[in-house]
Design a protein around this motif. Structure first.
Motif, mmCIF file in Angstrom:
data_model
loop_
_atom_site.group_PDB
_atom_site.id
_atom_site.type_symbol
_atom_site.label_atom_id
_atom_site.label_comp_id
_atom_site.label_asym_id
_atom_site.label_seq_id
_atom_site.Cartn_x
_atom_site.Cartn_y
_atom_site.Cartn_z
ATOM 1 N N TYR A 61 0.950 -1.194 -0.066
ATOM 2 C CA TYR A 61 -0.076 0.006 0.036
ATOM 3 C C TYR A 61 0.862 1.212 0.075
ATOM 4 O O TYR A 61 0.449 2.232 -0.631
ATOM 5 C CB TYR A 61 -0.821 -0.097 1.301
ATOM 6 N N TYR A 62 1.957 1.129 0.603
ATOM 7 C CA TYR A 62 2.978 2.248 0.713
ATOM 8 C C TYR A 62 3.804 2.320 -0.198
ATOM 9 O O TYR A 62 5.123 2.686 -0.105
ATOM 10 C CB TYR A 62 3.434 2.442 2.058
ATOM 11 N N GLY A 63 3.390 1.974 -1.379
ATOM 12 C CA GLY A 63 4.440 1.875 -2.697
ATOM 13 C C GLY A 63 5.555 0.746 -2.771
ATOM 14 O O GLY A 63 6.385 0.959 -3.236
ATOM 15 N N ASN A 64 5.097 -0.276 -2.258
ATOM 16 C CA ASN A 64 5.909 -1.543 -2.285
ATOM 17 C C ASN A 64 7.295 -1.317 -1.786
ATOM 18 O O ASN A 64 8.427 -1.422 -2.172
ATOM 19 C CB ASN A 64 6.080 -2.175 -3.661
ATOM 20 N N GLU A 67 11.795 -4.852 1.465
ATOM 21 C CA GLU A 67 11.487 -5.564 2.563
ATOM 22 C C GLU A 67 12.518 -4.955 3.629
ATOM 23 O O GLU A 67 12.064 -5.100 4.927
ATOM 24 C CB GLU A 67 11.761 -7.077 2.282
ATOM 25 N N LYS A 68 13.585 -4.705 3.210
ATOM 26 C CA LYS A 68 14.717 -4.210 4.225
ATOM 27 C C LYS A 68 14.349 -2.901 4.894
ATOM 28 O O LYS A 68 14.376 -2.547 6.027
ATOM 29 C CB LYS A 68 16.097 -3.865 3.638
ATOM 30 N N GLN A 69 13.758 -1.906 4.201
ATOM 31 C CA GLN A 69 13.156 -0.586 4.733
ATOM 32 C C GLN A 69 12.214 -0.933 5.769
ATOM 33 O O GLN A 69 12.048 -0.202 6.561
ATOM 34 C CB GLN A 69 13.052 0.245 3.655
ATOM 35 N N PHE A 70 10.986 -1.882 5.113
ATOM 36 C CA PHE A 70 9.787 -2.107 5.919
ATOM 37 C C PHE A 70 10.419 -2.689 7.279
ATOM 38 O O PHE A 70 9.768 -2.209 8.300
ATOM 39 C CB PHE A 70 9.169 -2.839 5.092
ATOM 40 N N ARG A 71 11.213 -3.382 7.357
ATOM 41 C CA ARG A 71 11.606 -4.410 8.673
ATOM 42 C C ARG A 71 12.409 -3.054 9.530
ATOM 43 O O ARG A 71 12.237 -3.248 10.767
ATOM 44 C CB ARG A 71 12.594 -5.405 8.346
ATOM 45 N N LYS A 72 13.028 -2.383 9.099
ATOM 46 C CA LYS A 72 13.562 -1.229 9.663
ATOM 47 C C LYS A 72 12.674 -0.368 10.323
ATOM 48 O O LYS A 72 12.796 0.054 11.472
ATOM 49 C CB LYS A 72 14.390 -0.465 8.754
ATOM 50 N N ILE A 73 11.561 0.203 9.538
ATOM 51 C CA ILE A 73 10.435 0.825 10.209
ATOM 52 C C ILE A 73 9.772 0.010 11.255
ATOM 53 O O ILE A 73 9.461 0.515 12.393
ATOM 54 C CB ILE A 73 9.453 1.099 9.190
ATOM 55 N N TYR A 74 9.572 -1.332 11.280
ATOM 56 C CA TYR A 74 8.987 -2.203 12.265
ATOM 57 C C TYR A 74 9.886 -1.954 13.389
ATOM 58 O O TYR A 74 9.463 -1.903 14.568
ATOM 59 C CB TYR A 74 8.682 -3.488 11.672
ATOM 60 N N GLY A 75 11.229 -2.219 13.230
ATOM 61 C CA GLY A 75 12.108 -2.056 14.422
ATOM 62 C C GLY A 75 12.088 -1.058 15.121
ATOM 63 O O GLY A 75 12.123 -0.834 16.313
ATOM 64 N N GLN A 76 11.956 0.078 14.505
ATOM 65 C CA GLN A 76 11.583 1.613 14.888
ATOM 66 C C GLN A 76 10.389 1.592 15.964
ATOM 67 O O GLN A 76 10.292 2.029 16.977
ATOM 68 C CB GLN A 76 11.736 2.545 14.018
ATOM 69 N N ALA A 77 9.374 1.161 15.256
ATOM 70 C CA ALA A 77 8.021 1.107 16.156
ATOM 71 C C ALA A 77 8.130 0.226 17.159
ATOM 72 O O ALA A 77 7.401 0.340 18.396
ATOM 73 C CB ALA A 77 6.871 0.548 15.040
ATOM 74 N N SER A 78 8.829 -0.977 17.185
ATOM 75 C CA SER A 78 8.669 -1.831 18.247
ATOM 76 C C SER A 78 9.517 -1.240 19.455
ATOM 77 O O SER A 78 9.306 -1.668 20.495
ATOM 78 C CB SER A 78 9.188 -3.191 17.818
ATOM 79 N N ALA A 79 10.430 -0.229 19.157
ATOM 80 C CA ALA A 79 11.217 0.055 20.091
ATOM 81 C C ALA A 79 10.659 1.268 20.621
ATOM 82 O O ALA A 79 11.019 1.900 21.861
ATOM 83 C CB ALA A 79 12.776 0.562 19.446
ATOM 84 N N MET A 80 9.828 1.813 20.364
ATOM 85 C CA MET A 80 8.955 2.938 20.797
ATOM 86 C C MET A 80 7.962 2.446 21.667
ATOM 87 O O MET A 80 7.550 1.680 21.851
ATOM 88 C CB MET A 80 8.006 3.599 19.640
ATOM 89 N N LEU A 92 4.495 5.175 9.251
ATOM 90 C CA LEU A 92 4.435 4.887 7.678
ATOM 91 C C LEU A 92 3.685 6.289 7.263
ATOM 92 O O LEU A 92 3.937 6.985 6.239
ATOM 93 C CB LEU A 92 3.552 3.885 7.614
ATOM 94 N N GLU A 93 2.681 6.680 8.210
ATOM 95 C CA GLU A 93 2.101 8.154 7.636
ATOM 96 C C GLU A 93 2.802 9.414 7.955
ATOM 97 O O GLU A 93 2.810 10.380 7.406
ATOM 98 C CB GLU A 93 0.807 7.932 8.547
#
Length: 205
Positions: A61-64, A67-80, A92-93
């Protein structure tokens, strides 16, 4: 057909859903996956398959995003602090390409990434050509003066298929948008059901 468009339509058909709510989506005509075996892919998914599908749909949805970048965003989200799935959506927004798309300066998130790459966008008066640039509440995003009359921009602001969400204050006369606040998941106007909680489960296995 361009690579960008073929990728967009392939994602829709693979998911079996019109994930951007676009009237030209091939899913509006045929609700099965791409390829010669597409009509035979309706088997029951495992828990892992369901989680993978939810992740792929959100990532697509966010422009495909890679995977490396998306996993990095997940890692940042889980650390918050707070709920990881809410944090993931918020991050993402906050992306510049997402905000340019939400503000209706362009028709698709794919076009948003290209628009930013080509130097048509400023943030707080400074040109930014990085689609993944993370905006903060209060940031002012604007289309550069010489780009305001581009056909793609003039056509995008007239699109009736989606509205600008409340967490973005857009002025289409000046071609500016203020990122008011980081939205909660419930505030994001997805055309289809997104399940960020399943994405979190996928990565935390």
């Amino acid at each position: 057909m361009s690579k960008r468009h073929s990728t967009k339509y392939k994602i829709d058909r693979r998911m079996g859903e019109n994930i951007w709510g676009r009237p030209k989506s091939p899913v509006n005509r045929r609700e099965y996956g791409p390829g010669q075996h597409g009509q035979g892919r309706k088997g029951k998914l495992s828990d892992f398959g369901i989680q993978l599908r939810a992740k792929q749909k959100l990532k697509g949805y966010y422009g495909n995003i890679s995977e490396k970048q998306f996993r990095k965003i997940y890692g940042q989200a889980s650390a918050m602090k707070g709920d990881t799935s809410e944090n993931l959506i918020g991050l993402l927004e906050c992306r510049l390409d997402a905000i340019v798309y939400r503000a209706k300066f362009v028709a698709t998130v794919f076009a948003s990434r290209q628009f930013i790459n080509h130097g048509h966008v400023k943030v707080n008066g400074v040109k930014v050509n990085i689609p993944s640039y993370r905006c903060k509440p209060g940031d002012v995003i604007e289309v550069r003066e010489k780009s305001k009359q581009l056909a793609m921009v003039l056509e995008a602001v007239q699109l009736a298929e989606r509205d600008v969400p409340e967490y973005i204050n857009a002025d289409h006369n000046k071609m500016t948008a203020t990122f008011v606040s980081v939205p909660a998941f419930a505030d994001v106007p997805y055309p289809v059901m997104m399940e960020p909680n399943l994405t979190v489960e996928f990565y935390s296995r």
